[in-house]
Every structure is written in C-alpha cells, then in structure tokens.
Write a protein that holds these residues in place. Structure first.
Motif, mmCIF file in Angstrom:
data_model
loop_
_atom_site.group_PDB
_atom_site.id
_atom_site.type_symbol
_atom_site.label_atom_id
_atom_site.label_comp_id
_atom_site.label_asym_id
_atom_site.label_seq_id
_atom_site.Cartn_x
_atom_site.Cartn_y
_atom_site.Cartn_z
ATOM 1 N N LEU A 37 1.268 3.413 -8.855
ATOM 2 C CA LEU A 37 1.025 2.154 -9.561
ATOM 3 C C LEU A 37 -0.064 1.403 -8.813
ATOM 4 O O LEU A 37 -0.184 1.525 -7.597
ATOM 5 C CB LEU A 37 2.288 1.298 -9.611
ATOM 6 N N LYS A 38 -0.833 0.621 -9.528
ATOM 7 C CA LYS A 38 -1.867 -0.190 -8.895
ATOM 8 C C LYS A 38 -1.223 -1.357 -8.168
ATOM 9 O O LYS A 38 -0.142 -1.822 -8.541
ATOM 10 C CB LYS A 38 -2.841 -0.722 -9.949
ATOM 11 N N ILE A 39 -1.912 -1.842 -7.131
ATOM 12 C CA ILE A 39 -1.415 -2.985 -6.370
ATOM 13 C C ILE A 39 -1.167 -4.166 -7.299
ATOM 14 O O ILE A 39 -0.147 -4.850 -7.194
ATOM 15 C CB ILE A 39 -2.407 -3.388 -5.248
ATOM 16 N N LEU A 54 2.101 -3.682 -9.020
ATOM 17 C CA LEU A 54 3.216 -3.901 -8.102
ATOM 18 C C LEU A 54 3.439 -5.393 -7.869
ATOM 19 O O LEU A 54 4.574 -5.871 -7.884
ATOM 20 C CB LEU A 54 2.955 -3.194 -6.770
ATOM 21 N N ARG A 55 2.344 -6.125 -7.671
ATOM 22 C CA ARG A 55 2.449 -7.573 -7.474
ATOM 23 C C ARG A 55 3.034 -8.237 -8.718
ATOM 24 O O ARG A 55 3.863 -9.154 -8.615
ATOM 25 C CB ARG A 55 1.083 -8.162 -7.135
ATOM 26 N N ALA A 56 2.617 -7.785 -9.892
ATOM 27 C CA ALA A 56 3.141 -8.372 -11.138
ATOM 28 C C ALA A 56 4.641 -8.103 -11.274
ATOM 29 O O ALA A 56 5.381 -8.963 -11.764
ATOM 30 C CB ALA A 56 2.382 -7.807 -12.333
ATOM 31 N N LEU A 57 5.102 -6.939 -10.832
ATOM 32 C CA LEU A 57 6.524 -6.614 -10.908
ATOM 33 C C LEU A 57 7.377 -7.569 -10.077
ATOM 34 O O LEU A 57 8.539 -7.803 -10.396
ATOM 35 C CB LEU A 57 6.775 -5.176 -10.449
ATOM 36 N N MET A 58 6.813 -8.124 -9.029
ATOM 37 C CA MET A 58 7.586 -9.073 -8.219
ATOM 38 C C MET A 58 7.262 -10.519 -8.562
ATOM 39 O O MET A 58 7.679 -11.446 -7.873
ATOM 40 C CB MET A 58 7.426 -8.805 -6.727
ATOM 41 N N ILE A 106 0.841 -1.205 0.000
ATOM 42 C CA ILE A 106 0.000 0.000 0.000
ATOM 43 C C ILE A 106 0.872 1.249 0.000
ATOM 44 O O ILE A 106 0.610 2.204 -0.741
ATOM 45 C CB ILE A 106 -0.978 -0.012 1.193
ATOM 46 N N GLN A 107 1.928 1.235 0.808
ATOM 47 C CA GLN A 107 2.848 2.377 0.835
ATOM 48 C C GLN A 107 3.515 2.560 -0.538
ATOM 49 O O GLN A 107 3.648 3.677 -1.025
ATOM 50 C CB GLN A 107 3.906 2.166 1.924
ATOM 51 N N MET A 108 3.892 1.454 -1.181
ATOM 52 C CA MET A 108 4.490 1.522 -2.519
ATOM 53 C C MET A 108 3.502 2.107 -3.520
ATOM 54 O O MET A 108 3.874 2.906 -4.378
ATOM 55 C CB MET A 108 4.942 0.135 -2.972
ATOM 56 N N GLN A 109 2.249 1.699 -3.396
ATOM 57 C CA GLN A 109 1.220 2.209 -4.292
ATOM 58 C C GLN A 109 1.045 3.715 -4.110
ATOM 59 O O GLN A 109 0.938 4.459 -5.082
ATOM 60 C CB GLN A 109 -0.103 1.500 -4.035
ATOM 61 N N ASP A 114 4.168 -11.977 -8.767
ATOM 62 C CA ASP A 114 2.961 -12.524 -8.138
ATOM 63 C C ASP A 114 1.791 -12.277 -9.079
ATOM 64 O O ASP A 114 1.317 -11.163 -9.204
ATOM 65 C CB ASP A 114 2.728 -11.853 -6.787
ATOM 66 N N HIS A 115 1.337 -13.334 -9.746
ATOM 67 C CA HIS A 115 0.263 -13.205 -10.737
ATOM 68 C C HIS A 115 -1.025 -13.875 -10.293
ATOM 69 O O HIS A 115 -1.890 -14.164 -11.114
ATOM 70 C CB HIS A 115 0.716 -13.794 -12.074
ATOM 71 N N ARG A 116 -1.171 -14.113 -8.990
ATOM 72 C CA ARG A 116 -2.397 -14.743 -8.505
ATOM 73 C C ARG A 116 -3.567 -13.786 -8.668
ATOM 74 O O ARG A 116 -3.424 -12.579 -8.489
ATOM 75 C CB ARG A 116 -2.260 -15.118 -7.024
ATOM 76 N N ASP A 117 -4.739 -14.332 -9.011
ATOM 77 C CA ASP A 117 -5.934 -13.512 -9.163
ATOM 78 C C ASP A 117 -6.559 -13.156 -7.823
ATOM 79 O O ASP A 117 -7.139 -12.098 -7.667
ATOM 80 C CB ASP A 117 -6.988 -14.230 -10.025
#
Length: 105
Positions: free
Chosen positions: A77-79, A82-86, A69-72, A88-91
């Motif tokens: 960038l959307k959460i 951010l997750r995709a950048l690391m 949330i702080q990164m967002q 994490d592609h879970r729905d």
C-alpha cells in the motif's frame, strides 16, 4: 461574539486531527490484508516487539515514519493510503527548522 475562523486558530486543526486519528483501523486493515491471525502475527510481520502494537492501539506510541515504511513494504500500500487508514489526511508534513540546518553551519 467570536468571528475568528478555524484557520486562524492553529490549535483547532490539531484537535480535529487528534479526533480522527485512529491507528486501530490501520492495524486491523493490515491484519486483514495480510491474512494474519492477530496483533502478535502483525508484530512478527513488521519485525517489532508485540508491545509496540499494543502501544499503538492504546495511543501511547505514534505511528512513526520507519514503521509506516515497513508497513508499506509488507503490504504494497502507498504511504498516503496507510496514513488515510489511520485518519491522517494532511497533504504535507513539516519538519522543524532544526532538521533543515546543515551540520557545518
């Protein structure tokens, strides 16, 4: 011969997620997007101690929800991005049942 599909083995998906999880790409992308010099500058921008960034880079600390949330907030960038950048592609995220119980119950 093993005819079990990958979806039948819940642990297999977990292993695949761990292989693609890389917080370094996320951290490097944030440094670049925010035009920061290094990890120390990123730590200041995120309002965390510098060892937190080091622990994230060395997989000793997971990227938690509050940090995402702080990164967002600082990157716009959307959460999900951010997750995709690391990696994490879970729905969906699922919380354990103990989180869903009422305090009165």
């Amino acid at each position: 011969m093993n005819t079990t599909s990958a979806s039948a083995d819940p642990g297999k998906n977990q292993v695949n997620e761990q292989e693609t999880y890389d917080p370094n790409h996320l951290l490097d992308s944030l440094i670049e997007k925010l035009h920061l010099k290094n990890d120390a500058a990123l730590a200041r921008a995120l309002e965390v101690a510098p060892p937190v960034i080091s622990k994230l880079r060395h997989h000793r600390l997971p990227v938690g929800a509050s940090l995402l949330i702080q990164m967002q907030e600082i990157s716009d960038l959307k959460i999900k991005e951010l997750r995709a950048l690391m990696g994490d592609h879970r729905d969906k995220f699922r919380m354990g049942g103990h989180h869903l119980k009422s305090k009165d119950a």
